[in-house]
Structures are given as C-alpha cells and as structure tokens.
Design an enzyme around this catalytic site. Sequence first.
Site, PDB file in Angstrom:
ATOM      1  N   GLU A  44      -2.687  64.945 -49.511  1.00 57.20           N
ATOM      2  CA  GLU A  44      -2.896  65.593 -50.812  1.00 57.20           C
ATOM      3  C   GLU A  44      -3.330  67.042 -50.678  1.00 57.20           C
ATOM      4  OE1 GLU A  44      -5.981  64.626 -53.311  1.00 57.20           O
ATOM      5  OE2 GLU A  44      -7.537  64.795 -51.815  1.00 57.20           O
ATOM      6  N   ASN A  45      -3.664  67.497 -49.461  1.00 59.33           N
ATOM      7  CA  ASN A  45      -4.022  68.903 -49.254  1.00 59.33           C
ATOM      8  C   ASN A  45      -3.017  69.602 -48.341  1.00 59.33           C
ATOM      9  OD1 ASN A  45      -7.144  67.397 -48.969  1.00 59.33           O
ATOM     10  ND2 ASN A  45      -6.642  68.703 -50.698  1.00 59.33           N
ATOM     11  N   HIS A  73      -6.264  65.293 -55.822  1.00 54.73           N
ATOM     12  CA  HIS A  73      -5.477  66.529 -55.964  1.00 54.73           C
ATOM     13  C   HIS A  73      -3.980  66.242 -56.118  1.00 54.73           C
ATOM     14  CE1 HIS A  73      -8.703  69.350 -55.413  1.00 54.73           C
ATOM     15  NE2 HIS A  73      -9.159  68.616 -54.404  1.00 54.73           N
ATOM     16  N   HIS A 160      -9.917  56.663 -51.986  1.00 60.23           N
ATOM     17  CA  HIS A 160     -10.093  58.109 -51.938  1.00 60.23           C
ATOM     18  C   HIS A 160     -11.369  58.429 -52.705  1.00 60.23           C
ATOM     19  CE1 HIS A 160      -8.405  62.041 -51.092  1.00 60.23           C
ATOM     20  NE2 HIS A 160      -8.929  62.410 -52.246  1.00 60.23           N
ATOM     21  N   HIS A 189     -10.787  61.565 -48.236  1.00 65.17           N
ATOM     22  CA  HIS A 189     -11.324  62.579 -49.156  1.00 65.17           C
ATOM     23  C   HIS A 189     -12.436  63.434 -48.568  1.00 65.17           C
ATOM     24  CE1 HIS A 189     -12.301  64.603 -52.923  1.00 65.17           C
ATOM     25  NE2 HIS A 189     -13.519  64.131 -52.899  1.00 65.17           N
ATOM     26  N   HIS A 191     -12.859  64.228 -45.343  1.00 64.68           N
ATOM     27  CA  HIS A 191     -12.326  64.957 -44.189  1.00 64.68           C
ATOM     28  C   HIS A 191     -13.270  64.914 -42.986  1.00 64.68           C
ATOM     29  CE1 HIS A 191      -9.681  67.738 -46.977  1.00 64.68           C
ATOM     30  NE2 HIS A 191      -9.683  66.472 -47.375  1.00 64.68           N
TER      31      HIS A 191
HETATM   32 FE   FE2 Z   1      -9.501  64.472 -52.266  1.00 64.59          FE
END
Ligand code: FE2
Length: 283
Positions: A44-45, A73, A160, A189, A191
């Site tokens: 998502e990133n 995101h 998440h 989420h 990281h």
């Molecule tokens: Fe996230």
Amino acid sequence: MSMQPRTVAYFGDIVGKPGRHAFAYAASVLRSQHPDIILITNAENARHGRGLHPEGYREIRDAGADAITLGDHFLDDERIIPLLNNPDEPVVGPMNVPESPQNAKPYFRIPETDPPLYILVVCGRVFMRFQSANPFDAVDSALARITEEADNALVLLEVHAEATSEKMALAWHAADRWPNHIVGVVGTHTHVQTADARIVAGRVAAITDLGLTGGHSGVIGFATAASLRRLRDDQPSGLELAESDLRAQGLLITLDPDSRAATGAEPFSIGVPGIIPDGEEPG
Ligand SMILES: [Fe+2]
C-alpha cells in the site's frame, strides 16, 4: 495443474521504489530455495510511499507476487480501483473500511491452490486515522462466505493495524472461531518487524508485524530529515524515502494441508546487495 499450498512468504509493507527493488531481489532468492513458494506482499506504500499505482502493481507482479494486499492507504492512488474491482487481479484491500469501492472484491482466492488458499485483509480500529467496522465481526462474516464458497478453504488473514494488542487478539479469535480454516494471522502497517512469531493454539502462524520491505536507513522507510521536519518541527514535509540499507522482511509460513494447520512461522529479513537501479519513477 493445482498445487498444495505448503510454503508461503508473506512480506511486510513495500515502501516505494527501494521496497519494490528489495521485494524483487528477495522473491528470487526465496523462489530459488522453495520452487513452489507462494509470495504475498502488502504494497500500500509502493508508489513513492503512498498508495499503489498500476505501474508498481505490474512491477511487483512481474517480480513474482501471487497476491498483493493494501491497507488504510488503499485509495491514495485511485487508478488501482479497477484492479480491486476485477476478481481476476490478485490485489485486495481491507474489507471492513466503509470507503471501499462498492465492487471491490472482499477477499482473494489464489488460483490453482488445492485446498484453496484465500487472502483476507482487515483494518484495526485502535489508533488508526479512520474508523473501520469491527474487524472481529468482519472476519466472521468473511469466513462465513468463504467457507460457504469452499468448505475446505484455508485462509491467511492480514490485520492492518497499529496496536499490537488488537493484532494478537485477532490471531486468538481466528484460532478460536475458525480452526481448520484460518492458518495464519499476520500484522502490517507499523513497518517494524516484531520478535513474537509463533504458532497460536498449535495451528495458526502469527506475528504482530511483518516489518518493512524497503530502505531501513531512516524512519519506517522514509528519510530521516523529512520525518524530523514533520514529527519534531511540526512542519509539513514531502514524502522522501530512505534509500539505503535495503531489506525485505516478512514471515515464512509452513502449512500442512493434511492437518489443515500451520507448522512453521519463521521471520525473515533479507538484505539486498548493491544499489537501487536508475530509472524514471512513474506518477
Ligand atoms: Fe498502513
């Protein structure tokens, strides 16, 4: 030809081009060690830190991902919506977020797996920037549908979420309510890879957070200076990525389709040699 799902590598959030590069490297390493491995990653990133663009999606697919997941995101790049709506494209967002596109698939079944392996994503509610529907209820309603569709389904659940407690509580909920179906519960989420990988209730591979696939030289995948501007100096900052100390992190899950349980949960953190290849970054 169908394949028994036995080994799965589930990667933590890919951040930007450094993350896409790290994923491609680690995917080839893992596939050379386990030819039948199933590769799943949160992405998502993957578009320079926010959202997933179609180009990034294609790149991660070409690098070998069997399924791609998104979190809060997921709508930062709306060009991904047609892919979320397409049942044949292996990309799935959180199913308990009210903003979800109406036709988005709620979960994804990895083709050619027997027993069928499903991927399901829910967002947590604790310390998140928007409110989702109760993730415990969401898991129950999704599992009711999945098991109706395939009574021998195996399911990997991605949570998440920010809070460690909420993620591990969902792992116990899954083991309690959906034994023989949910075989893994992995968190994303934050990281930051957590040191708590284990087999919950003797059946469910679990880890609170898979970690980061990207540059580890800064702050959760982003450049230190930009993070300090935002967090210390209360200044707006653009999205600048951490571009060195590339690692791909996640969990290697071993499944036993006969006992319908996970038998292994080994975290990995694969360092990537060399530098990120040059090239224009799309949109
Ligand atoms: Fe996230």
